[in-house]
Scaffold this active site. Sequence first.
Site, PDB file in Angstrom:
ATOM      1  N   ASP A 135       0.865  -1.177   0.000  1.00 53.11           N
ATOM      2  CA  ASP A 135       0.000   0.000   0.000  1.00 53.11           C
ATOM      3  C   ASP A 135       0.905   1.232   0.000  1.00 53.11           C
ATOM      4  O   ASP A 135       1.487   1.586   1.016  1.00 53.11           O
ATOM      5  CB  ASP A 135      -0.887  -0.024   1.259  1.00 53.11           C
TER       6      ASP A 135
ATOM      7  N   ASP B  81      -3.566   7.044  -3.583  1.00 53.41           N
ATOM      8  CA  ASP B  81      -3.470   5.997  -2.562  1.00 53.41           C
ATOM      9  C   ASP B  81      -4.005   4.730  -3.204  1.00 53.41           C
ATOM     10  O   ASP B  81      -5.202   4.631  -3.475  1.00 53.41           O
ATOM     11  CB  ASP B  81      -4.308   6.416  -1.345  1.00 53.41           C
TER      12      ASP B  81
ATOM     13  N   HIS C 148     -11.532   6.062   2.517  1.00 52.46           N
ATOM     14  CA  HIS C 148     -11.581   7.407   3.092  1.00 52.46           C
ATOM     15  C   HIS C 148     -11.476   8.491   2.025  1.00 52.46           C
ATOM     16  O   HIS C 148     -10.884   8.274   0.952  1.00 52.46           O
ATOM     17  CB  HIS C 148     -10.435   7.566   4.102  1.00 52.46           C
TER      18      HIS C 148
ATOM     19  N   HIS D 279      -6.368  11.368   5.173  1.00 48.85           N
ATOM     20  CA  HIS D 279      -7.722  11.010   5.586  1.00 48.85           C
ATOM     21  C   HIS D 279      -8.528  12.302   5.692  1.00 48.85           C
ATOM     22  O   HIS D 279      -8.341  13.057   6.639  1.00 48.85           O
ATOM     23  CB  HIS D 279      -7.704  10.253   6.922  1.00 48.85           C
TER      24      HIS D 279
ATOM     25  N   GLU E 299     -10.963   1.361  -0.651  1.00 50.33           N
ATOM     26  CA  GLU E 299     -10.148   0.191  -0.321  1.00 50.33           C
ATOM     27  C   GLU E 299     -10.988  -0.769   0.505  1.00 50.33           C
ATOM     28  O   GLU E 299     -11.815  -0.359   1.291  1.00 50.33           O
ATOM     29  CB  GLU E 299      -8.886   0.562   0.459  1.00 50.33           C
TER      30      GLU E 299
ATOM     31  N   GLU F 199      -6.990  -1.490  -3.440  1.00 51.67           N
ATOM     32  CA  GLU F 199      -7.403  -0.087  -3.243  1.00 51.67           C
ATOM     33  C   GLU F 199      -7.118   0.745  -4.485  1.00 51.67           C
ATOM     34  O   GLU F 199      -6.069   0.572  -5.126  1.00 51.67           O
ATOM     35  CB  GLU F 199      -6.616   0.493  -2.075  1.00 51.67           C
TER      36      GLU F 199
HETATM   37  C1  LIG Z   1       0.023   7.470   8.974  1.00 51.94           C
HETATM   38  O1  LIG Z   1      -0.110   6.852   7.749  1.00 51.94           O
HETATM   39  C2  LIG Z   1      -1.349   6.669   7.243  1.00 51.94           C
HETATM   40  C3  LIG Z   1      -1.463   6.183   5.952  1.00 51.94           C
HETATM   41  C4  LIG Z   1      -2.706   5.997   5.387  1.00 51.94           C
HETATM   42  C5  LIG Z   1      -3.848   6.311   6.103  1.00 51.94           C
HETATM   43  C6  LIG Z   1      -5.174   6.141   5.458  1.00 51.94           C
HETATM   44  N1  LIG Z   1      -6.030   5.375   6.344  1.00 51.94           N
HETATM   45  N2  LIG Z   1      -6.855   5.989   7.204  1.00 51.94           N
HETATM   46  N3  LIG Z   1      -7.525   5.054   7.874  1.00 51.94           N
HETATM   47  C7  LIG Z   1      -7.080   3.857   7.413  1.00 51.94           C
HETATM   48  C8  LIG Z   1      -6.144   4.051   6.469  1.00 51.94           C
HETATM   49  C9  LIG Z   1      -5.492   2.929   5.726  1.00 51.94           C
HETATM   50  C10 LIG Z   1      -3.989   2.998   5.809  1.00 51.94           C
HETATM   51  O2  LIG Z   1      -5.832   3.105   4.360  1.00 51.94           O
HETATM   52  C11 LIG Z   1      -5.960   1.533   6.234  1.00 51.94           C
HETATM   53  C12 LIG Z   1      -7.335   1.527   6.733  1.00 51.94           C
HETATM   54  C13 LIG Z   1      -7.523   2.515   7.883  1.00 51.94           C
HETATM   55  O3  LIG Z   1      -8.942   2.599   8.159  1.00 51.94           O
HETATM   56  C14 LIG Z   1      -9.290   2.886   9.475  1.00 51.94           C
HETATM   57  O4  LIG Z   1      -8.483   2.862  10.374  1.00 51.94           O
HETATM   58  N4  LIG Z   1     -10.604   3.192   9.577  1.00 51.94           N
HETATM   59  C15 LIG Z   1     -11.226   3.473  10.855  1.00 51.94           C
HETATM   60  C16 LIG Z   1     -11.270   5.016  10.988  1.00 51.94           C
HETATM   61  C17 LIG Z   1     -12.620   2.863  10.848  1.00 51.94           C
HETATM   62  C18 LIG Z   1      -3.754   6.773   7.410  1.00 51.94           C
HETATM   63  C19 LIG Z   1      -2.483   6.959   7.990  1.00 51.94           C
HETATM   64 CO   LIG Z   2      -3.842   2.976   1.051  1.00 53.28          CO
END
Ligand SMILES: COc1ccc(Cn2nnc3c2[C@](C)(O)CC[C@@H]3OC(=O)NC(C)C)cc1
Ligand SMILES: [Co+2]
Length: 370
Positions: A143, A154, A223, A231, A256, A351
């Site tokens: 990813d 992403d 997201h 996000h 995703e 994704e």
């Molecule tokens: C700090 O580096 C990152 C990189 C990508 C993201 C993007 N992301 N934001 N939330 C999520 C992600 C990922 C990496 O897509 C994986 C799923 C995860 O879903 C999640 O936790 N959802 C709950 C709020 C229900 C965030 C931080």
């Molecule tokens: Co991703």
Amino acid sequence: TALTQSEPPRVGLSKLFPDGNFPEGELQEYKDDNAWRTTSEEKRYDEKMAMEDPEVTYNNIRRAAEVHRQVRKYARKFIRPGMSMTEIAEGIEDGTRALVEENGLESGVGFPTGVSLNHCAAHYTPNAGDTVVLQQGDVLKVDFGVHVKGRIVDSAFTMTFDPTYDKLLEAVKAATDTGIREAGIDVRLGEIAGAIQETMESYEVEIGGKLIPVKAIENLSGHSINPYQIHGGKSVLLVKNDDATKMEEGEYFAIETFGSTGRGRVVEQGDCSHYARIVNAPNVPLRLTTAKSLLKSINKNFGTLPFCRRYLDRAGESKYLLALNHLVQQGIVQDYPPLCDARGSMTAQFEHTILLRPTRKEVVSRGEDY
Ligand SMILES: COc1ccc(Cn2nnc3c2[C@](C)(O)CC[C@@H]3OC(=O)NC(C)C)cc1
Ligand SMILES: [Co+2]
């Protein structure tokens, strides 16, 4: 000058696309009560916007998407069992930095290269000293992100090296394509989640003669994505819910999905590697001098883009853990530990990033591979 990409990929895309125009992603018409958009007033507006100046509007994210496609094409060839997770992550980052022609906060890596293994679904990338080596039977989620002027692509895929989990990967790829098809302007997030879960859970995997149902992971999500903000605040869950929040015109989304042979639920597990400075973080006076200087370095090198410890090492920081944990405690930096289902279970991810343009959806990260 090279007119084709090298292997490993090191030719910047401005050399491969000298006119500065980058290819459009896959176009999908909006469904049902938004189908009128295809031939409406918006169409001329949309085309005017796109023609106005190639650099404007969607061209930045299309450049990032083309980098993503070329780097992942190479990644799928070079990643093999016996390689360390560090070699894998750095191989992807070296390619990304070269092709996007990394330039401060103008263009570069979008967020840490996720290389989560097996029961771990997301947010794992090696820290310095990590000795984990990829094994033949592993299920690897790759990813990674690319950004141009803060427009982040992403996109993620899953790799295996034997056919045991093919049905799991098929379920997740199908569920992600369902999510992309159902997405649209004015569509409710809860509706999309229900469709994703239905596709995902119509599959089962045969492991050692036992049939195991594929579960959508209920606490992971897609997201919305904003400039320099991975996000954007809207989450597309993977299980049916009544969230009436709608997708809106002009929004970018990471669609995703994650499938699992385990509980269908992740918990935080293992050392943290992923961090991001919180947008509009409180301006608290920092007593710890080392925390003050680390925050300056984070703002300079990443802004609000997610980073990992290896990126701090690369930026010349050292002995920063205490300061970093202080910034987390003060609510200035958010930590994102690895998210894992039960030990012994397997998780998979696919994704894409989509653009909700006025007249149609653009799956900007679509490639011939997925
Ligand atoms: C700090 O580096 C990152 C990189 C990508 C993201 C993007 N992301 N934001 N939330 C999520 C992600 C990922 C990496 O897509 C994986 C799923 C995860 O879903 C999640 O936790 N959802 C709950 C709020 C229900 C965030 C931080
Ligand atoms: Co991703």
